[in-house]
Design a protein around this motif. Structure first.
Motif, PDB file in Angstrom:
ATOM      1  N   GLU A 164      -3.367  -2.864  15.924  1.00 21.50           N
ATOM      2  CA  GLU A 164      -2.456  -3.990  15.752  1.00 21.50           C
ATOM      3  C   GLU A 164      -3.107  -5.304  16.168  1.00 21.50           C
ATOM      4  N   ALA A 165      -3.899  -5.271  17.248  1.00 20.99           N
ATOM      5  CA  ALA A 165      -4.500  -6.503  17.756  1.00 20.99           C
ATOM      6  C   ALA A 165      -5.465  -7.117  16.751  1.00 20.99           C
ATOM      7  N   LEU A 166      -6.168  -6.269  16.001  1.00 23.44           N
ATOM      8  CA  LEU A 166      -7.116  -6.756  15.009  1.00 23.44           C
ATOM      9  C   LEU A 166      -6.475  -6.989  13.649  1.00 23.44           C
ATOM     10  N   GLY A 167      -5.277  -6.447  13.467  1.00 24.18           N
ATOM     11  CA  GLY A 167      -4.638  -6.559  12.163  1.00 24.18           C
ATOM     12  C   GLY A 167      -5.294  -5.673  11.118  1.00 24.18           C
ATOM     13  N   LEU A 168      -5.959  -4.606  11.573  1.00 24.01           N
ATOM     14  CA  LEU A 168      -6.662  -3.707  10.658  1.00 24.01           C
ATOM     15  C   LEU A 168      -5.949  -2.354  10.564  1.00 24.01           C
ATOM     16  N   SER A 169      -5.824  -1.868   9.337  1.00 21.71           N
ATOM     17  CA  SER A 169      -5.338  -0.511   9.081  1.00 21.71           C
ATOM     18  C   SER A 169      -6.387   0.208   8.243  1.00 21.71           C
ATOM     19  N   ILE A 170      -6.615   1.461   8.560  1.00 24.14           N
ATOM     20  CA  ILE A 170      -7.640   2.237   7.850  1.00 24.14           C
ATOM     21  C   ILE A 170      -7.050   3.587   7.454  1.00 24.14           C
TER      22      ILE A 170
END
Length: 608
Positions: free
Chosen positions: A86-92
């Motif tokens: 969430e902190a990076l705004g990344l989903s993989i």
């Protein structure tokens, strides 16, 4: 087989060649990726990926693991692992796809929500791929962009030419044990047509350019994710029992499956396969033109060709670079030639009487404002109809419009189109059955053309126009080592660049060998750089489709003669004979032994 234990967060994926054990307790850890054909464990405790993003370094352990999903149908089994930071705004999303036969595909999709409102660079590194091994010490690697290299690192397997646009000839990364047998092949599928990191989302194109151990170990693949999971990284891994030979054969089979080669099966076009020596003449020169009597002189040209072993085809070039002085087009030059079109017809008939086919030149960039594809196609087919010539040498081209081919087919069957460059897209590869293998660097030897082995039905004579004595020697060796025909071009726009008497004799002898073993050299399943034991010796393999013989094309790059065991035979054989070059050969206990002189191509025929 696909098993997932939600309590232990472990999964096992297995097929006929591979077993991959995964642990999702803290990110994604590959506990093993083993070749089941060997019975032992390989690649223990490997991280699948890490990321460089917004100035920080992150691994899968920096992401929360969501609900792992599994599903399957009659063909595939799928395991999907969602990751979130969430902190990076990344989903993989990481997908493991088992084909239940021999391959496991790993697909990584990345989504960036732009937490600061703008996109940042994201680089991906795969420790798993960087550390891929079979036995560890002594493993042999074949890199996608540099499968085999010279001692100084120069690639010896010449890849297809590319610029802004890509072709689909992307070799796998191959890792096998020092014996060249057990191992892994890793393919990086890519359907992208452009070599542009901004325009494409499939990042595998960057992996296909890895050419060394350093590049493999340190790779940083630039990704451009957005909010849609469009940016992907994918690889397919397969277990091998036959090393490089098996990996190349698998790749060729996979590559061929996307093509329709019915054009190559036309009986009326196969006459070109029976030709070895092709000649290129300017009609404003002295080789083929009698200036005093102002006529083409086939007898003179063919007489000069006897020292080479005899020309099998000739290209009669009559315009460029004389175009552009006035408004006359390439078609006008045929009518303005002494004797007009009838003179060409008379010359073609004379060549045919000697069993020699004739090509005419086509200059695609000489198209006036008043011409259209339709009128150009009419001229194109009409010239062959009026002269009786057998096809075209297509200057600067790698393809022609379908309408040109259709108009020529209406003239008569059996007209061959040969392009100056290899075709590199699906349509031209299917329609253009021969091309020149031109514009390569002779040094170092031995160098081979990947397209000659990937698409052996496509006959590509070797040519390099500006070579002098030393490089012409290497040109002949290049032709011999790759078992390819030759184009003889000596008058280079008025500069005379002849072959020596010794070179002519070498070509003549090579032609005799090639034609005597033509069906073996033109086999369907040749292998470039067949593994051999001595480091200074290189080998190409040509196994006859009929099983009647195998030809091992060898080059000793050392400064001293070699004597000893070369390799295991591709298929069992009992007799060995040197058919080109010097030295001796024998078969003992399923292995090929030979005496090889230095810096010379030697062909050994092995028969049952």
């Amino acid at each position: 087989m696909l098993q997932y234990d939600q309590n232990t967060k472990r999964a096992v994926i297995r097929n006929n060649t591979l077993q991959m054990t995964l642990n999702f307790a803290d990110g994604i850890l590959i506990e093993e990726c083993s070749n089941l054909l060997t019975g032992d464990l390989q690649n223990p405790r490997r991280e699948l990926f890490n990321l460089t993003f917004m100035g920080g370094q992150y691994s899968s352990r920096d992401f929360a693991v969501g609900e792992v999903l599994t599903c399957q149908d009659r063909v595939h089994q799928l395991l999907t692992v969602p990751l979130e930071n969430e902190a990076l705004g990344l989903s993989i999303r990481v997908h493991f796809l088992n084909d239940k036969k021999e391959t496991i595909s790993v697909i990584v999709q990345i989504r960036d929500r732009y937490i600061h409102g703008v996109p940042y660079e994201l680089f991906l590194h795969s420790p798993f791929l960087a550390q891929l091994s079979m036995r560890g010490e002594g493993d042999r690697y074949y890199y996608p962009a540099n499968a085999v290299e010279s001692p100084d690192g120069t690639p010896l397997l010449k890849m297809m030419r590319e610029s802004f646009y890509n072709n689909d000839v992307k070799l796998p990364l191959v890792c096998c044990d020092k014996g060249g047998k057990s191992g892994f092949a890793v393919q990086f599928p890519s359907k992208a047509d452009l070599d542009d990191c901004g325009a494409i989302q499939n990042r595998n194109m960057q992996f296909s350019k890895i050419a060394s151990a350093e590049e493999l170990h340190t790779h940083q693949i630039l990704c451009n994710p957005d909010n849609t999971y469009n940016d992907t990284f994918e690889f397919e891994i397969t277990g091998l029992s036959g090393g490089w030979v098996e990996a190349f054969a698998r790749f060729r089979q996979q590559w061929e499956s996307g093509y329709d080669f019915s054009e190559y099966e036309k009986e009326d076009l196969k006459w070109f396969n029976e030709k070895f020596l092709h000649q290129f003449s300017f009609l404003y020169g002295t080789e083929a033109y009698d200036a005093e009597n102002q006529k083409i002189d086939p007898e003179k040209l063919l007489k000069e060709g006897e020292a080479f072993g005899g020309f099998d085809t000739v290209t009669l070039w009559n315009q460029y670079p004389r175009l552009g002085v006035d408004k006359r087009s390439q078609w006008d030059f045929y009518n303005d030639f002494p004797g007009g079109m009838a003179a060409f017809k008379e010359a073609v008939d004379a060549f045919h009487a000697k069993g020699v086919q004739v090509f005419m030149p086509y200059i695609p960039w000489d198209a006036g404002a008043e011409e259209s594809p339709e009128t150009l196609g009419d001229h194109f087919a009409g010239l062959l109809e009026q002269t009786g010539a057998d096809g075209y040498q297509l200057d600067t081209l790698g393809d022609i419009p379908d309408s040109f081919r259709e108009k020529c087919d209406a003239v008569r069957p059996g007209l061959v189109m040969t392009t100056q460059h290899h075709p590199d897209k699906k349509h031209p590869i299917e329609k253009i059955t021969t091309s020149w293998d031109e514009f390569w660097d002779t040094r170092p030897m031995p160098k081979v053309d990947i397209f000659r082995f990937l698409c052996p039905r496509h006959i590509a004579p070797v040519i390099s126009r500006w070579y002098r004595k030393e490089d012409k020697d290497l040109l002949i060796q290049y032709s011999q080592f790759g078992a390819a025909p030759l184009v003889i071009w000596q008058d280079i726009f008025g500069r005379w660049m002849p072959f020596s008497a010794e070179q002519k004799a070498a070509i003549k002898g090579w032609k005799e060998v090639y034609l005597a073993h033509r069906l073996t050299y033109q086999c369907a399943l040749p292998t470039p750089f067949y593994p051999v034991a001595p480091r200074e010796v290189y080998c190409n393999l040509f196994p006859a489709d009929s099983g009647s013989e195998q030809i091992y094309s060898l080059y000793n790059d050392g400064d001293l003669p070699f004597e000893g065991a070369l390799c295991e035979l591709f298929v069992p054989g009992s007799t060995a004979e040197v058919i080109l070059g010097g030295g001796e050969a024998s078969v003992k206990n399923g292995k090929l032994y030979a005496q090889l002189p230095p810096k010379e191509v030697v062909h050994i025929s092995v028969k049952p």
